[in-house]
Design a protein around this motif. Structure first.
Motif, PDB file in Angstrom:
ATOM      1  N   LYS A  98       0.836  -1.207   0.000  1.00 16.74           N
ATOM      2  CA  LYS A  98       0.000   0.000   0.000  1.00 16.74           C
ATOM      3  C   LYS A  98       0.872   1.259   0.000  1.00 16.74           C
ATOM      4  CE  LYS A  98      -3.803   0.076   2.461  1.00 16.74           C
ATOM      5  NZ  LYS A  98      -4.859  -0.107   3.469  1.00 16.74           N
TER       6      LYS A  98
ATOM      7  N   LYS B 162       2.267   1.655  -3.483  1.00 16.48           N
ATOM      8  CA  LYS B 162       1.201   2.114  -4.380  1.00 16.48           C
ATOM      9  C   LYS B 162       1.016   3.623  -4.231  1.00 16.48           C
ATOM     10  CE  LYS B 162      -3.680   1.702  -5.417  1.00 16.48           C
ATOM     11  NZ  LYS B 162      -4.967   1.395  -4.888  1.00 16.48           N
TER      12      LYS B 162
ATOM     13  N   GLU C 102       2.883  -4.384  -6.414  1.00 15.74           N
ATOM     14  CA  GLU C 102       2.441  -5.705  -6.877  1.00 15.74           C
ATOM     15  C   GLU C 102       3.276  -6.824  -6.239  1.00 15.74           C
ATOM     16  OE1 GLU C 102       2.423  -8.298 -11.007  1.00 15.74           O
ATOM     17  OE2 GLU C 102       2.563  -6.116 -11.151  1.00 15.74           O
TER      18      GLU C 102
ATOM     19  N   SER D  59      -7.437  -8.270  -3.913  1.00 13.96           N
ATOM     20  CA  SER D  59      -8.041  -7.028  -4.411  1.00 13.96           C
ATOM     21  C   SER D  59      -6.999  -5.922  -4.564  1.00 13.96           C
ATOM     22  CB  SER D  59      -9.139  -6.538  -3.469  1.00 13.96           C
ATOM     23  OG  SER D  59     -10.226  -7.412  -3.499  1.00 13.96           O
ATOM     24  N   SER D  60      -6.132  -5.812  -3.581  1.00 14.30           N
ATOM     25  CA  SER D  60      -5.080  -4.787  -3.652  1.00 14.30           C
ATOM     26  C   SER D  60      -4.168  -5.038  -4.844  1.00 14.30           C
ATOM     27  CB  SER D  60      -4.247  -4.775  -2.364  1.00 14.30           C
ATOM     28  OG  SER D  60      -5.026  -4.347  -1.275  1.00 14.30           O
TER      29      SER D  60
ATOM     30  N   GLU E 114      -5.941  -4.188  -8.094  1.00 12.53           N
ATOM     31  CA  GLU E 114      -6.009  -2.735  -8.317  1.00 12.53           C
ATOM     32  C   GLU E 114      -4.731  -2.204  -8.963  1.00 12.53           C
ATOM     33  OE1 GLU E 114      -6.998  -0.573  -4.738  1.00 12.53           O
ATOM     34  OE2 GLU E 114      -8.748  -1.849  -4.393  1.00 12.53           O
ATOM     35  N   VAL E 115      -3.576  -2.646  -8.463  1.00 10.16           N
ATOM     36  CA  VAL E 115      -2.324  -2.141  -9.064  1.00 10.16           C
ATOM     37  C   VAL E 115      -2.101  -2.741 -10.443  1.00 10.16           C
ATOM     38  CG1 VAL E 115      -1.182  -1.486  -6.910  1.00 10.16           C
ATOM     39  CG2 VAL E 115      -0.738  -3.738  -7.871  1.00 10.16           C
TER      40      VAL E 115
ATOM     41  N   GLU F  33      -4.512  -3.330 -12.542  1.00  9.95           N
ATOM     42  CA  GLU F  33      -5.392  -2.495 -13.364  1.00  9.95           C
ATOM     43  C   GLU F  33      -4.721  -1.169 -13.702  1.00  9.95           C
ATOM     44  OE1 GLU F  33      -9.752  -1.395 -12.726  1.00  9.95           O
ATOM     45  OE2 GLU F  33      -9.494  -3.204 -11.479  1.00  9.95           O
ATOM     46  N   GLU F  34      -4.104  -0.549 -12.691  1.00  8.71           N
ATOM     47  CA  GLU F  34      -3.409   0.723 -12.899  1.00  8.71           C
ATOM     48  C   GLU F  34      -2.307   0.593 -13.945  1.00  8.71           C
ATOM     49  OE1 GLU F  34      -1.956   2.197  -9.165  1.00  8.71           O
ATOM     50  OE2 GLU F  34      -3.958   2.264  -8.301  1.00  8.71           O
TER      51      GLU F  34
ATOM     52  N   ALA G 208      -5.392  -8.846 -13.778  1.00 11.31           N
ATOM     53  CA  ALA G 208      -6.247  -8.274 -12.740  1.00 11.31           C
ATOM     54  C   ALA G 208      -7.535  -9.080 -12.601  1.00 11.31           C
ATOM     55  CB  ALA G 208      -6.567  -6.819 -13.049  1.00 11.31           C
TER      56      ALA G 208
ATOM     57  N   TYR H 224      -9.404 -10.828  -9.282  1.00 10.37           N
ATOM     58  CA  TYR H 224     -10.748 -10.453  -8.860  1.00 10.37           C
ATOM     59  C   TYR H 224     -11.675 -11.673  -8.800  1.00 10.37           C
ATOM     60  CZ  TYR H 224     -10.173  -5.357  -9.005  1.00 10.37           C
ATOM     61  OH  TYR H 224      -9.793  -4.076  -8.750  1.00 10.37           O
TER      62      TYR H 224
END
Length: 149
Positions: free
Chosen positions: A100, A103, A112, A129-130, A133-134, A136-137, A144, A148
């Motif tokens: 986190k 990120k 990641e 999930s975390s 998200e990265v 996806e970014e 991703a 999910y």
């Protein structure tokens, strides 16, 4: 041999005093952390000075640094806590917090990696999930989707 036993007793006594002092600082910091984060950070720092290998003080201070958006200060606390933590679950939480931090510092590749380490230790939906998200970014949509689902 008698000298060694005497030194060991002294070392144990000194260690116990440092542990007791660290725990006193931790207890006081926990009562303040919602009202006075800066003072709580000081108290956790004092606990770490007394007992550098105390993972509770390291993690708690890291969490407060994270809350006040001091990610560069939070990260090494979680990293150090892993060295002294015995539980895989608590190590995984540290890796998650390290991810986190990375990120928030704009380092999705590093984030990641940390999320993956957390998952390897203790698979959890929050960690997946975390990581997703990265991914996806980073426009890694197929990867991703796997996290999910």
């Amino acid at each position: 041999n008698l000298m060694r036993k005497g030194k060991q007793k002294l070392d144990n006594k000194e260690y116990n005093k440092k542990e007791k002092d660290a725990n006193k600082h931790i207890k006081e910091a926990k009562t303040l952390k919602n009202r006075d984060k800066e003072r709580a950070i000081e108290l956790y720092s004092e606990a770490i000075i007394c007992q550098p290998e105390n993972p509770v003080a390291l993690v708690e201070r890291g969490l407060l640094y994270y809350e006040i958006k001091e990610y560069a200060l939070a990260y090494p606390d979680f990293e150090s806590a892993i060295l002294y933590e015995s539980s895989d679950e608590r190590k995984a939480k540290c890796y998650h917090m390290m991810g986190k931090c990375r990120k928030m510092q704009g380092e999705p590749n590093e984030a990641e990696k940390m999320f993956k380490r957390a998952i390897d230790l203790k698979p959890s939906g929050v960690y997946y999930s975390s990581k997703a998200e990265v991914l996806e970014e980073q426009k890694k949509f197929l990867e991703a989707v796997k996290d999910y689902t």
